[in-house]
Design a protein around this motif. Sequence first.
Motif, PDB file in Angstrom:
ATOM      1  N   TYR A 116      -7.276  -9.361  13.327  1.00  0.00           N
ATOM      2  CA  TYR A 116      -5.996  -9.964  13.681  1.00  0.00           C
ATOM      3  C   TYR A 116      -4.944  -9.055  13.070  1.00  0.00           C
ATOM      4  O   TYR A 116      -5.085  -8.630  11.922  1.00  0.00           O
ATOM      5  N   VAL A 117      -3.877  -8.771  13.812  1.00  0.00           N
ATOM      6  CA  VAL A 117      -2.860  -7.838  13.338  1.00  0.00           C
ATOM      7  C   VAL A 117      -1.465  -8.435  13.572  1.00  0.00           C
ATOM      8  O   VAL A 117      -1.205  -9.019  14.624  1.00  0.00           O
ATOM      9  N   ALA A 118      -0.597  -8.258  12.569  1.00  0.00           N
ATOM     10  CA  ALA A 118       0.827  -8.587  12.703  1.00  0.00           C
ATOM     11  C   ALA A 118       1.608  -7.369  12.233  1.00  0.00           C
ATOM     12  O   ALA A 118       1.268  -6.765  11.211  1.00  0.00           O
ATOM     13  N   GLU A 119       2.642  -7.012  12.983  1.00  0.00           N
ATOM     14  CA  GLU A 119       3.350  -5.766  12.695  1.00  0.00           C
ATOM     15  C   GLU A 119       4.852  -5.949  12.898  1.00  0.00           C
ATOM     16  O   GLU A 119       5.281  -6.667  13.792  1.00  0.00           O
ATOM     17  N   VAL A 120       5.626  -5.270  12.049  1.00  0.00           N
ATOM     18  CA  VAL A 120       7.078  -5.195  12.178  1.00  0.00           C
ATOM     19  C   VAL A 120       7.448  -3.719  12.258  1.00  0.00           C
ATOM     20  O   VAL A 120       6.955  -2.920  11.454  1.00  0.00           O
ATOM     21  N   ARG A 121       8.309  -3.360  13.236  1.00  0.00           N
ATOM     22  CA  ARG A 121       8.725  -1.964  13.422  1.00  0.00           C
ATOM     23  C   ARG A 121      10.251  -1.877  13.463  1.00  0.00           C
ATOM     24  O   ARG A 121      10.915  -2.773  13.994  1.00  0.00           O
ATOM     25  N   TYR A 122      10.759  -0.775  12.952  1.00  0.00           N
ATOM     26  CA  TYR A 122      12.192  -0.511  12.975  1.00  0.00           C
ATOM     27  C   TYR A 122      12.398   0.939  13.398  1.00  0.00           C
ATOM     28  O   TYR A 122      11.651   1.829  12.979  1.00  0.00           O
ATOM     29  N   LYS A 123      13.422   1.183  14.214  1.00  0.00           N
ATOM     30  CA  LYS A 123      13.723   2.546  14.648  1.00  0.00           C
ATOM     31  C   LYS A 123      15.233   2.751  14.663  1.00  0.00           C
ATOM     32  O   LYS A 123      15.990   1.916  15.160  1.00  0.00           O
ATOM     33  N   TRP A 124      15.630   3.884  14.105  1.00  0.00           N
ATOM     34  CA  TRP A 124      17.042   4.285  14.100  1.00  0.00           C
ATOM     35  C   TRP A 124      17.124   5.665  14.733  1.00  0.00           C
ATOM     36  O   TRP A 124      16.591   6.632  14.193  1.00  0.00           O
ATOM     37  N   VAL A 125      17.762   5.755  15.879  1.00  0.00           N
ATOM     38  CA  VAL A 125      17.967   7.022  16.557  1.00  0.00           C
ATOM     39  C   VAL A 125      19.339   7.528  16.107  1.00  0.00           C
ATOM     40  O   VAL A 125      20.374   7.103  16.621  1.00  0.00           O
TER      41      VAL A 125
END
Length: 165
Positions: A116-125
């Motif tokens: 089971y996987v839970a993920e948070v992602r953030y991206k700043w261009v």
Amino acid sequence: PIVQRMVDINWLPSALHSGGIGSGIVTDYWAVVGRLAAQWPIGGSMNFMLGGELGYAPNVPKRSAIKTGAAGNADGLAAQVSFNFIDIVPKHSLGFALARIGDGWLLTPSFNDNAYVAEVRYKWVIDKNHTVEARMRYSEDIRQRTNSSQKRQDIDYFLRYTYRF
């Protein structure tokens, strides 16, 4: 609003040792995967993207071969859903993903099987040549491995700066 729709078939000839390496017949491993994503504007420059993926492999190894049980076939089902907020403020995006990957699913390069996987992602261009990305992921075994005293739990993360020239 549909931005992606795809069905693919993955076929790996003579790649599956269903009883373990050296224990018998080698068969083909194959799976069918469907993907769908839709995107909607939700105010200002921000968009919301909802994505999903469902995969099934009918020919899987024995649980005894992959050490997730003593008998029976492994689980060939994998699923993922992601919630993405694009341009929360201009050039900043945030995403969340939830996944379940069966112990017999052998095709996922970015997730472990049996998890089971839970993920948070953030991206700043920052601009067209500079990007900063961060991710935090929690995963936990679905089935305890027979060669382990407890279920595996992992927290991993990365921070990446990309410069394109």
